[in-house]
Enzyme design. Structure first.
Site, short mmCIF file in Angstrom:
data_model
loop_
_atom_site.label_atom_id
_atom_site.label_comp_id
_atom_site.label_asym_id
_atom_site.label_seq_id
_atom_site.Cartn_x
_atom_site.Cartn_y
_atom_site.Cartn_z
CE LYS A 77 57.72 50.36 62.29
NZ LYS A 77 56.35 50.12 61.93
CE1 TYR A 91 53.35 46.85 61.97
CE2 TYR A 91 51.80 47.66 63.60
CZ TYR A 91 53.02 47.09 63.29
OH TYR A 91 53.89 46.79 64.28
CG ASP A 96 49.99 53.99 58.82
OD1 ASP A 96 51.10 54.47 58.54
OD2 ASP A 96 49.84 53.03 59.61
C1 PLP Z 1 55.08 49.88 62.64
C2 PLP Z 1 53.82 50.37 62.05
C3 PLP Z 1 52.75 50.83 62.84
C4 PLP Z 1 52.79 50.78 64.36
O1 PLP Z 1 53.71 51.66 64.88
P1 PLP Z 1 54.53 51.42 66.26
O2 PLP Z 1 55.45 52.55 66.29
O3 PLP Z 1 55.19 50.08 66.14
O4 PLP Z 1 53.51 51.44 67.36
C5 PLP Z 1 51.63 51.32 62.22
N1 PLP Z 1 51.53 51.35 60.87
C6 PLP Z 1 52.52 50.90 60.07
C7 PLP Z 1 52.35 50.94 58.59
C8 PLP Z 1 53.69 50.38 60.63
O5 PLP Z 1 54.66 49.92 59.82
#
Ligand code: PLP
Length: 411
Positions: free
Chosen positions: A213, A113, A188
């Site tokens: 998300k 990301y 992640d």
């Molecule tokens: C959105 C996202 C992040 C960052 O998260 P935030 O809540 O926007 O700080 C990290 N990793 C992935 C894969 C993401 O889609």
């Protein structure tokens, strides 16, 4: 909470780590906004002193997500069972990076990301003097040559954004731990949610989420999560969460817990509709290539089958595809859809569409975008939970508009 770990995940999302509020019997945890808690005598209290350190609403969320990710730490060992909630996904990542010392060597998946990349390269390289190697972790030999006996962390994201590459978590964790048993393997898991993938079960030490998300899933809370199944790591993360203080607030914790209750039903619909739309796009002669884990054409489809759960569809609601003719047809497609909203972010109940080269990944230099395969024809869909027939009709209208543009270009 270990007494719910035997339940299936659709039951866990309702019950895991939850108990009725002791005073009133309330089934959903109240939103405890109090910043401080009365003590009977100095140092004698009910386990709650100050809300950065302890908050019952946040704990309820943290215990739930810990159980869903397969942490078996009991509430007696750790008050939130190894789950920790933060103000954003990046706040969770920033806290995880504090587990390693200044000057450490870290290996990261190459197309993580954009914000995670920025935190590593534009902040922590300077302030923490991190020595960072970006490696395509779908290629084991590249990981083997990058690993060092003192590599302190392996940062994995799978599937990746937006090219949906799938990393074999068990393999990379094994290789990293062979070379350095103390190397922290962090995954992640944002693109999957624990319904589709549970990295701890494959040997990861820590799972991270942008709960903004799928975990919250309603596009109304920015938040982040860390989960570990190792008590000694939980103790260190608990210390850092409190010492750094980028915690999730009680109202956001409540909303995220509420979102989690429907995680299993939401993900089933996301997956089923995404698989149908991915097949529909793959069958269109206006589309060059579709990347979706549940399609047999996906380059790491065998890893998908081993590591992810299809859950009614193809393992995620995210689809990437390349439209024929490049930028102009792509723009026509993006401008024509009406149910898919043209917007960044993903994982919410409403369908979103975006153009990474112009939007989410504009900050990635063009040469690097080319290496990662993010070209002007690439369109990313986050398939929501609307009626799939409506979504397909929307896609078909947009394909027609793109086709007209291709015709005009040819003519
Ligand atoms: C959105 C996202 C992040 C960052 O998260 P935030 O809540 O926007 O700080 C990290 N990793 C992935 C894969 C993401 O889609």
């Amino acid at each position: 909470m270990s007494d719910h770990s035997n339940l299936r995940i659709a039951s866990q999302v309702i019950h895991a780590g939850q108990h009725a509020e002791p005073v009133t019997g309330a089934v959903m945890p109240p939103i405890f906004t109090s910043t401080t808690y009365a003590q009977e005598s100095p140092g004698v209290h009910k386990g709650f002193e100050y809300s950065r350190s302890h908050n019952p609403t946040r704990y309820a969320l943290e215990r739930m997500i810990a159980c869903l990710e397969g942490s078996n730490i009991s509430e007696d060992t750790d008050a939130s069972c190894g789950g920790f909630a933060f103000a954003s996904g990046l706040a969770a990542m920033a806290t995880a990076l504090e587990l390693i010392d200044a000057g450490s060597h870290i290996i990261s998946m190459d197309d993580i990301y954009g914000g995670s990349n920025r935190l590593l390269q534009k902040v922590r390289q300077r302030t923490q003097n991190l020595d960072i190697d970006f490696v395509d972790l779908t290629d084991e030999s590249k990981l083997r040559s990058a690993m060092r006996p003192d590599t302190a962390m392996l940062w994995v994201e799978t599937p990746t954004n937006p090219t949906l590459k799938i990393v074999d978590i068990a393999r990379v964790a094994q290789i990293a731990h062979e070379v350095n048993p103390k190397c922290l393997v962090v995954v992640d898991n944002t693109f999957c949610s624990p319904v589709n993938q549970r990295p701890l079960e494959h040997g990861a030490d820590i799972v991270m989420h942008s709960s903004t998300k799928y975990v919250n899933g309603h596009s109304d809370v920015v938040g982040g999560i860390l989960v570990t199944g190792k008590p000694e790591l939980a103790e260190r993360i608990r210390f850092l969460q409190n010492a750094i203080g980028s915690v999730m607030g009680p109202f956001d914790s409540y909303l995220t817990l509420r979102g989690l209750k429907t995680l299993d039903v939401r993900i089933r619909r996301h997956n089923a509709s995404a698989l149908r739309i991915a097949k529909h796009l793959e069958a269109s002669e206006l589309v060059d290539r579709v990347v979706y884990p549940g399609l047999e054409s996906h380059p790491q489809h065998s890893v998908y089958k081993k590591q992810m759960e299809a859950t009614g569809g193809g393992g995620t609601g995210m689809i990437t595809f390349f439209i024929k003719g490049g930028l102009e047809p792509a723009k026509a497609f993006l401008e024509t859809v009406s149910i898919f909203t043209l917007a960044e972010s993903l994982g919410g109940i409403e369908s979103l569409i975006e153009h990474p080269a112009i939007m989410t990944h504009a900050s990635v230099p063009p040469e690097q975008r080319a290496v990662l395969g993010i070209d002007d024809a690439l369109i990313r869909l986050s398939v929501g939970i609307e009626d799939c027939d409506d979504l397909i009709a929307d896609v078909d209208r947009a394909l027609e508009a793109a086709s007209a543009k291709m015709g005009a270009m040819a003519g």
